[in-house]
Design an enzyme around this catalytic site. Structure first.
Site, PDB file in Angstrom:
ATOM      1  N   LYS A  75      35.410  82.413  16.203  1.00  0.00           N
ATOM      2  CA  LYS A  75      36.614  83.010  16.760  1.00  0.00           C
ATOM      3  C   LYS A  75      36.997  84.297  16.024  1.00  0.00           C
ATOM      4  CE  LYS A  75      38.111  78.898  19.069  1.00  0.00           C
ATOM      5  NZ  LYS A  75      37.024  78.017  18.593  1.00  0.00           N
TER       6      LYS A  75
HETATM    7  C1  LIG Z   1      36.393  77.186  19.492  1.00  0.00           C
HETATM    8  C2  LIG Z   1      35.089  76.686  19.059  1.00  0.00           C
HETATM    9  C3  LIG Z   1      34.122  76.250  19.981  1.00  0.00           C
HETATM   10  C4  LIG Z   1      34.395  76.228  21.466  1.00  0.00           C
HETATM   11  O1  LIG Z   1      34.464  77.517  22.015  1.00  0.00           O
HETATM   12  P1  LIG Z   1      35.167  77.730  23.425  1.00  0.00           P
HETATM   13  O2  LIG Z   1      35.189  79.212  23.611  1.00  0.00           O
HETATM   14  O3  LIG Z   1      36.548  77.156  23.301  1.00  0.00           O
HETATM   15  O4  LIG Z   1      34.355  77.020  24.430  1.00  0.00           O
HETATM   16  C5  LIG Z   1      32.903  75.835  19.492  1.00  0.00           C
HETATM   17  N1  LIG Z   1      32.634  75.817  18.171  1.00  0.00           N
HETATM   18  C6  LIG Z   1      33.530  76.214  17.259  1.00  0.00           C
HETATM   19  C7  LIG Z   1      33.185  76.150  15.827  1.00  0.00           C
HETATM   20  C8  LIG Z   1      34.780  76.674  17.669  1.00  0.00           C
HETATM   21  O5  LIG Z   1      35.672  77.075  16.754  1.00  0.00           O
END
Ligand SMILES: *Cc1c(COP(=O)(O)O)cnc(C)c1O
Length: 496
Positions: free
Chosen positions: A112
């Site tokens: 993120k």
């Molecule tokens: C948020 C997250 C996901 C999922 O991603 P999305 O965009 O919500 O599908 C997968 N792995 C990690 C480590 C995350 O922080």
């Protein structure tokens, strides 16, 4: 070309990219989608020679057409700098015949950061462009990673405040420690007595509350969203898929034009949607492999055409994917409904009201770009152990769900073309699950002993983000009930 955005539930009204970024969610509760799809207009051979920042500009300028070149380049330069512990920003690591795209080299060692490093800059630039004088209040629900990454991005950015709600008993100890130690006078963290979906529903309710918006406006504030529904999150995520492909070309692992598969460990459907957008703008992608954990609502959707959230919610070792309502799926539904806001809105209403909706057979055909499957807890742990024993490469639990699902895909489809797996978190972030998957003997160690052992077995350095929480003081200690979220926000903003 001037690209505009429209709501997935609207009546055709359009906004500019900068307005869509500022608003986050449309007034009618829908998500903003581009009214047309741009095409990548730089040859892959040129992209292959570019830095991450240069590729970012070439991709983002296609979507954010009302930002000037200078504005966009400025945002990119401020986002993708030395906060990343590698110059290439998103390295591609080959192991066991696939390419792991490491998206965890930023502030909070999870993917993120890729979008949340740039969102505050896009947002403050967008505010200036639109003569917004209100202070922007970022309201965020998090399943663990978004919250910290958003706060790290927005901390002490002038003209902004950020408040984060997380499920008090639904995040890892490291995730919680990372959040409650967050610095920045403009940050506020609250644990709620509920799960992630409760937090997300509560946040959505506040966004849709016109009366609350008026009260805020009168006090000089306005809400915006850093959640993955914001197109300012989505667009920067398209970049790394293009970058990964360009890298494969550069390293002669594929030829320009060859089709690849992309596997994404999925929760809210944001990351995989970005990969889908990369395909739609012209990146040669064959299948988008959607990997779920035990909360396999998306697998069931891809298999049956029915999205049904009425089920037990399970806390797993990949908590950032513990989601029953994948918000960003709405953008795909809208698209496969022929960009029809009414059809889409009816389905979203059914999801809220009855807890489920079914797509038509015609719409189902449009899902052919996707393959969905899931990995349970044991399969996830086995994927970590097997990869480590075969190659020495250590992956986190979320990435392991993707790796396990990818194996199922190869068996089902007999398709072994080059595949990129989105590696969404550093194993250091989920050290306990990772280490005990490798060997149960580690189960007696405490969090930081586990980190020490992980350093040894993975031959990597302890990330800054982990070093920091060893000593950082707790700065936030707030909890509230699901019903108390609105009052908590008002109190913090000093609104009666
Ligand atoms: C948020 C997250 C996901 C999922 O991603 P999305 O965009 O919500 O599908 C997968 N792995 C990690 C480590 C995350 O922080």
């Amino acid at each position: 070309m001037n690209l505009t955005y429209t709501s997935t539930r609207g009546h055709g009204e359009t906004v500019t990219a900068s307005q869509a970024i500022l608003k986050g969610l449309a007034d009618d509760g829908g998500l903003f989608v581009p009214t047309a799809l741009p095409k990548l207009d730089v040859p892959m051979t040129s992209l292959a020679e570019m830095s991450y920042q240069e590729v970012a500009y070439e991709v983002m300028k296609l979507f954010l057409t009302d930002f000037t070149e200078e504005e966009l380049k400025n945002c990119i330069a401020r986002a993708y700098d030395s906060k990343f512990d590698t110059e290439v920003i998103a390295p591609l690591v080959q192991a066991d015949g696939v390419y792991f795209l490491e998206l965890f080299h930023g502030n909070t060692i999870a993917f993120k950061d890729m979008a949340l490093s740039i969102l505050p800059h896009l947002m403050t630039t967008a505010a200036k462009k639109n003569n917004v004088n209100n202070e922007i209040v970022i309201l965020t629900a998090t399943s663990g990673d978004t919250g910290k990454a958003a706060m790290a991005g927005f901390a002490d950015v002038p003209g902004t405040r950020i408040i984060v709600f997380y499920p008090k008993h639904g995040v890892s100890p490291v995730q919680e420690k990372q959040m409650v130690t967050q610095k920045g006078e403009n940050t506020f963290v609250v644990g709620i007595e509920g799960n992630f979906d409760d937090a997300q529903t509560g946040v959505k309710k506040m966004f849709n509350d016109k009366k609350l918006a008026e009260e805020l406006g009168a006090a000089g504030f306005q809400f915006s969203s850093a959640n993955s529904i914001n197109i300012g999150r989505l667009v920067p995520q398209v970049v790394y898929y293009v970058y990964a492909y360009a890298n494969l070309v550069k390293n002669e692992q594929i030829r320009s034009g060859d089709f690849i598969n992309i596997t994404v460990p999925t929760g809210n459907f944001g990351n995989i949607l970005a990969a889908y957008y990369a395909k739609l703008i012209g990146l040669p992608v064959n299948k988008l492999i959607c990997a779920s954990n035990t909360n396999k609502v998306l697998f069931d959707f891809f298999t049956t055409g029915t999205y049904d959230r009425k089920r037990e919610f399970t806390v797993t070792s990949s908590p950032s994917m513990d989601i029953l309502i994948s918000s960003n799926l709405e953008r795909l539904i809208y698209r496969i409904a022929g960009n029809d806001p009414e059809k889409n809105a009816a389905m979203m209403q059914a999801l809220t009201g009855e807890g489920e909706y079914s797509i038509t057979d015609e719409m189902k055909k449009e899902l052919k770009d996707f393959y969905g499957n899931y990995a349970d807890e044991q399969e996830t742990a086995e994927a970590i152990k097997a990869l480590y024993e075969d190659t020495g490469y250590v992956i986190d639990t979320h990435t392991a769900v993707a790796a396990a699902v990818y194996k199922k895909y190869v068996e089902d489809a007999n398709d072994v073309r080059p595949t990129v797996i989105a590696s969404t978190a550093s194993p250091f972030k989920f050290a306990r699950s990772v280490m005990t998957a490798i060997d149960s003997k580690y189960s007696t160690l405490d969090e930081f002993e586990l980190v020490d052992e992980l350093v040894k077995i993975s031959n990597t350095e302890e990330p800054e983000a982990v070093k920091e929480i060893r000593t950082a003081p707790v700065r936030h200690d707030h909890t509230c009930s699901v019903d108390g979220m609105e009052n908590t926000v008002k109190q913090w903003l000093g609104i009666k």
